[in-house]
Design an enzyme around this catalytic site. Structure first.
Site, PDB file in Angstrom:
ATOM      1  N   SER A   1     -12.944   4.802   4.640  1.00 48.56           N
ATOM      2  CA  SER A   1     -13.309   4.479   5.735  1.00 48.56           C
ATOM      3  C   SER A   1     -14.738   5.241   6.098  1.00 48.56           C
ATOM      4  CB  SER A   1     -12.325   4.511   7.094  1.00 48.56           C
ATOM      5  OG  SER A   1     -11.599   3.587   7.240  1.00 48.56           O
ATOM      6  N   ASP A  18       0.908  -1.211  -0.007  1.00 46.19           N
ATOM      7  CA  ASP A  18      -0.072   0.226  -0.059  1.00 46.19           C
ATOM      8  C   ASP A  18       0.841   1.140   0.116  1.00 46.19           C
ATOM      9  OD1 ASP A  18      -2.289   1.500   0.303  1.00 46.19           O
ATOM     10  OD2 ASP A  18      -2.330   1.420   2.462  1.00 46.19           O
TER      11      ASP A  18
HETATM   12  P1  13P Z   1      -8.934   4.997   5.419  1.00 51.24           P
HETATM   13  O1  13P Z   1      -7.869   6.046   6.298  1.00 51.24           O
HETATM   14  O2  13P Z   1     -10.337   5.846   4.928  1.00 51.24           O
HETATM   15  O3  13P Z   1      -9.062   3.807   6.264  1.00 51.24           O
HETATM   16  O4  13P Z   1      -8.017   4.635   4.044  1.00 51.24           O
HETATM   17  C1  13P Z   1      -7.039   3.642   4.089  1.00 51.24           C
HETATM   18  C2  13P Z   1      -6.501   3.806   2.784  1.00 51.24           C
HETATM   19  O5  13P Z   1      -6.667   4.534   1.730  1.00 51.24           O
HETATM   20  C3  13P Z   1      -5.211   2.835   2.801  1.00 51.24           C
HETATM   21  O6  13P Z   1      -4.558   3.014   1.690  1.00 51.24           O
HETATM   22  O1  G3H Z   2      -2.953   5.109   3.750  1.00 51.23           O
HETATM   23  C1  G3H Z   2      -2.466   4.759   4.547  1.00 51.23           C
HETATM   24  C2  G3H Z   2      -2.912   3.504   5.479  1.00 51.23           C
HETATM   25  O2  G3H Z   2      -3.800   3.949   6.236  1.00 51.23           O
HETATM   26  C3  G3H Z   2      -1.743   3.228   5.966  1.00 51.23           C
HETATM   27  O3  G3H Z   2      -1.074   4.074   6.909  1.00 51.23           O
HETATM   28  O4  G3H Z   2       1.104   4.597   6.563  1.00 51.23           O
HETATM   29  O5  G3H Z   2       0.072   4.474   8.934  1.00 51.23           O
HETATM   30  O6  G3H Z   2       0.541   2.598   8.048  1.00 51.23           O
HETATM   31  P1  G3H Z   2       0.253   3.805   7.715  1.00 51.23           P
HETATM   32 ZN    ZN Z   3      -4.654   5.092   0.798  1.00 51.77          ZN
END
Ligand code: 13P
Ligand code: G3H
Ligand code: ZN
Length: 306
Positions: free
Chosen positions: A212, A82
């Site tokens: 979310s 991600d």
């Molecule tokens: P949220 O913060 O809305 O859960 O989004 C998560 C996300 O986009 C992770 O890449």
């Molecule tokens: O988009 C971000 C995700 O919520 C991951 O967050 O970089 O704090 O793990 P993080």
């Molecule tokens: Zn994201």
């Protein structure tokens, strides 16, 4: 079951008018909660690991935990990076066994975003791994149309970007943003923009980050037991259900899992202050996350599709 990529998942999701839930993993309890929920709901899943999660839990642990989870389930699961922020990180994840990666160069000017994304695509495609990229900026915007225009994904640029990079899916900006405070004014998503992108890129999978819903009942549990989360704002569920029926094939959720987990731990601490067995608070936390994931896969329409 071995890990799968996302191409087949997205093809089925696009044709079936639903989206795959993509859930962030940071530790064993989150992983078990997500995989158990997906298995019970017969839902395909995307497990995603951010750069921060990879640093926190360490890639070897995450890979082996995910492999262990795969021995307990028969649903299709992809392991996805991600918001990868460099070629080297994407390379390390592909070489380590991830079945999908995201390169997020959306903060760069268009040409630099294209160049870095293309470099990642060239590497990962040679290994059969698909790439998600991002165009546009995910920030909480004010209501003014001018403010939106500056950060939302331009549909014509999206077409150019996909053609020039060969990326397999595209994260776009239409009003969602990360975290628990998503809207300054009225909650709106730019559905006409999504429709335009969908029409210009027929059959092409779109990704929604920052999705979310920040449910009031979960926030309330946090706040009731000593948390301080005033004035949270999430994406209304009906928007997500609508997007899932359109070109959106992947919907990212992290914040709701964090709030569910934190609320359950706060509650356990408050109700049993003399308890010091981690299983007594991590167990309820895992269960709370599992219930959230079950709700999400039903909402996105991917429940019953495994
Ligand atoms: P949220 O913060 O809305 O859960 O989004 C998560 C996300 O986009 C992770 O890449
Ligand atoms: O988009 C971000 C995700 O919520 C991951 O967050 O970089 O704090 O793990 P993080
Ligand atoms: Zn994201």
């Amino acid at each position: 079951m071995p890990l799968v990529g996302t191409r087949e998942m997205f093809k089925k999701a696009y044709e079936g008018g639903y989206a795959i839930g993509a859930f962030n993993v940071n530790n064993m309890e989150l992983l078990q909660a997500i995989v158990d929920a997906g298995t019970e709901e017969r839902s395909p899943l995307i497990l995603q690991v951010s750069a921060g999660a990879r640093k926190y839990a360490r890639q070897e642990y995450l890979i082996h935990l995910v492999k262990a989870a795969m021995e307990t389930t028969d649903i299709p699961v992809a392991l996805h990076l991600d918001h990868g922020d460099s070629f080297e990180l994407c390379q390390a994840c592909v070489d380590g066994g991830f079945s999908s990666v995201m390169i997020d160069a959306s903060h760069f000017p268009f040409e630099e975003n294209v160049a870095l994304t293309k470099k990642v695509v060239d590497y990962t495609h040679a290994k059969g791994v698909p790439v998600e990229a991002e165009l546009g900026k995910l920030t909480s915007t004010s209501d003014e149309p001018g403010a939106r225009e500056a950060v939302y994904t331009d549909p014509d640029e999206a077409v150019k970007f996909v053609k020039q990079t060969g990326c397999d899916s595209l994260a776009i900006s239409i009003g969602t943003s990360h975290g628990a405070y998503k809207f300054k004014g009225e909650a709106t998503l730019d559905f006409p923009r999504l429709e335009k992108i969908q029409n210009l890129l027929p059959g092409y999978p779109i990704v929604l980050h920052g999705a979310s819903s920040v449910p009031a009942e979960l926030v309330e549990i946090c706040n009731k037991y000593g948390g301080k989360l005033p004035g949270t704002r999430g994406v209304p569920e009906e928007f997500l259900a609508r997007a899932a029926k359109m070109a959106v094939c992947k919907i990212n959720v992290d914040t709701d899992l964090r709030i569910a987990m934190t609320g359950a731990i706060r509650k356990a601490f408050a109700e049993n202050p003399s308890e010091f067995d981690p299983r007594k608070y991590l167990g309820p936390a895992r269960e709370a996350v599992k219930q959230v994931v079950k709700g999400k896969v039903k909402l996105f329409g991917c429940a019953g599709k495994a």
